[in-house]
Design an enzyme around this catalytic site. Structure first.
Site, short mmCIF file in Angstrom:
data_model
loop_
_atom_site.label_atom_id
_atom_site.label_comp_id
_atom_site.label_asym_id
_atom_site.label_seq_id
_atom_site.Cartn_x
_atom_site.Cartn_y
_atom_site.Cartn_z
CB SER A 1 -0.98 0.00 1.17
OG SER A 1 -0.29 0.15 2.38
CG ASN A 2 3.63 2.65 3.02
OD1 ASN A 2 3.40 3.84 3.27
ND2 ASN A 2 3.49 1.70 3.92
CG LEU B 1 8.40 -7.25 6.75
CD1 LEU B 1 7.23 -8.14 7.15
CD2 LEU B 1 8.38 -5.97 7.56
CE LYS B 2 13.62 -12.72 4.92
NZ LYS B 2 13.80 -13.86 5.77
CB ILE C 1 19.54 -3.66 4.50
CG1 ILE C 1 18.09 -3.35 4.11
CG2 ILE C 1 20.51 -3.28 3.41
CD1 ILE C 1 17.67 -3.85 2.76
CG ASN D 1 12.43 1.11 7.51
OD1 ASN D 1 11.73 0.45 6.74
ND2 ASN D 1 12.36 0.96 8.83
CG HIS E 1 9.28 1.48 12.71
ND1 HIS E 1 9.56 0.14 12.62
CD2 HIS E 1 8.78 1.69 13.95
CE1 HIS E 1 9.25 -0.44 13.77
NE2 HIS E 1 8.77 0.48 14.60
CG ASP F 1 13.10 -0.56 13.31
OD1 ASP F 1 12.96 -0.38 12.09
OD2 ASP F 1 12.56 -1.48 13.93
CD GLU G 1 3.07 2.92 7.75
OE1 GLU G 1 3.71 2.42 6.81
OE2 GLU G 1 2.60 2.24 8.67
#
Ligand code: GAR
Length: 202
Positions: free
Chosen positions: A13-14, A86-87, A89, A103, A105, A146, A175
């Site tokens: 969706s982003n 979701l991994k 980097i 990113n 969050h 994060d 977002e």
């Protein structure tokens, strides 16, 4: 023209909101990178955006990060956007694109971040904490989950929500505004790193 590459693992969706909001003469989504086939990859295919599948292990049909770096440098990718990727980097990729990876969050960092804090896990933790506000954070990516410098944040009132799903909905709406806003500021060269803080020029 700003050449962006989106990393995704979910619904997308982003990715979609950015695709729709970007001024096409100023920002281009040159490629989508994913660790799996997902809604976001489907969206990319439908809109003729090249897709690279990536894996840290040797998997048939997947690029490894060294190969991916070579491909992205050819574009050349100027801004890497993690939009629900979701991994973690790997360090060599972060070194290659230093200060050019951001990113989004789904909470107000530095709270509710770190390993395992993604998607609904975040919203459950926020709900259980009894917090009255949540929000979204766009930050630079460094080698720790994060943890990089915060570029922009937006908060939302969650004092009257019935559960984590409702928090997720409210945060996602934010977002979809915050991420395109920040990327547009990159395109306008208005994001300035000043020691420990990131300034967004008018
Ligand atoms: C978004 O809420 C994003 O903030 C989150 O995954 C969702 C992806 O949704 N990212 C993380 O939790 C990263 N720690 P989308 O695929 O619909 O854009």
């Amino acid at each position: 023209m700003l050449n962006t590459v989106f990393f995704v693992s979910g619904k997308g969706s982003n990715l979609k909101s950015c695709y729709e909001k970007f001024p096409k003469d100023k920002i281009r989504i040159c490629a989508v990178v994913s660790n799996k086939k997902c809604g976001a990859v489907q969206f990319a295919v439908q809109n003729e955006i090249p897709v690279f599948l990536v894996s840290s292990e040797n998997q048939t049909g997947f690029f490894n990060y060294e190969e991916l770096i070579r491909q992205l440098k050819k574009i050349p990718a100027e801004l890497i956007v993690l939009a629900g990727f979701l991994k973690l980097i790997p360090d060599n990729f972060v070194d290659e694109f230093e200060s050019r990876i951001i990113n989004i969050h789904p909470a107000l960092l530095p709270s509710f971040g770190g390993e395992g804090m993604y998607g609904m896990n975040v919203h459950k933790a926020v709900f259980d904490s009894s917090a009255k506000i949540s929000g979204a954070t766009v930050h630079f990516v460094d080698k720790i989950y994060d943890h990089g410098k915060i570029i922009a944040q937006k908060s939302v009132d969650i004092s009257n929500v019935g559960g984590p799903e409702e928090i997720a909905e409210r945060v996602l709406d934010i977002e979809h505004e915050l991420l395109p806003f920040v990327i547009q500021k990159f395109a306008e060269k208005k994001i300035v790193i000043n020691h420990n803080r990131v300034l967004i020029a008018e």
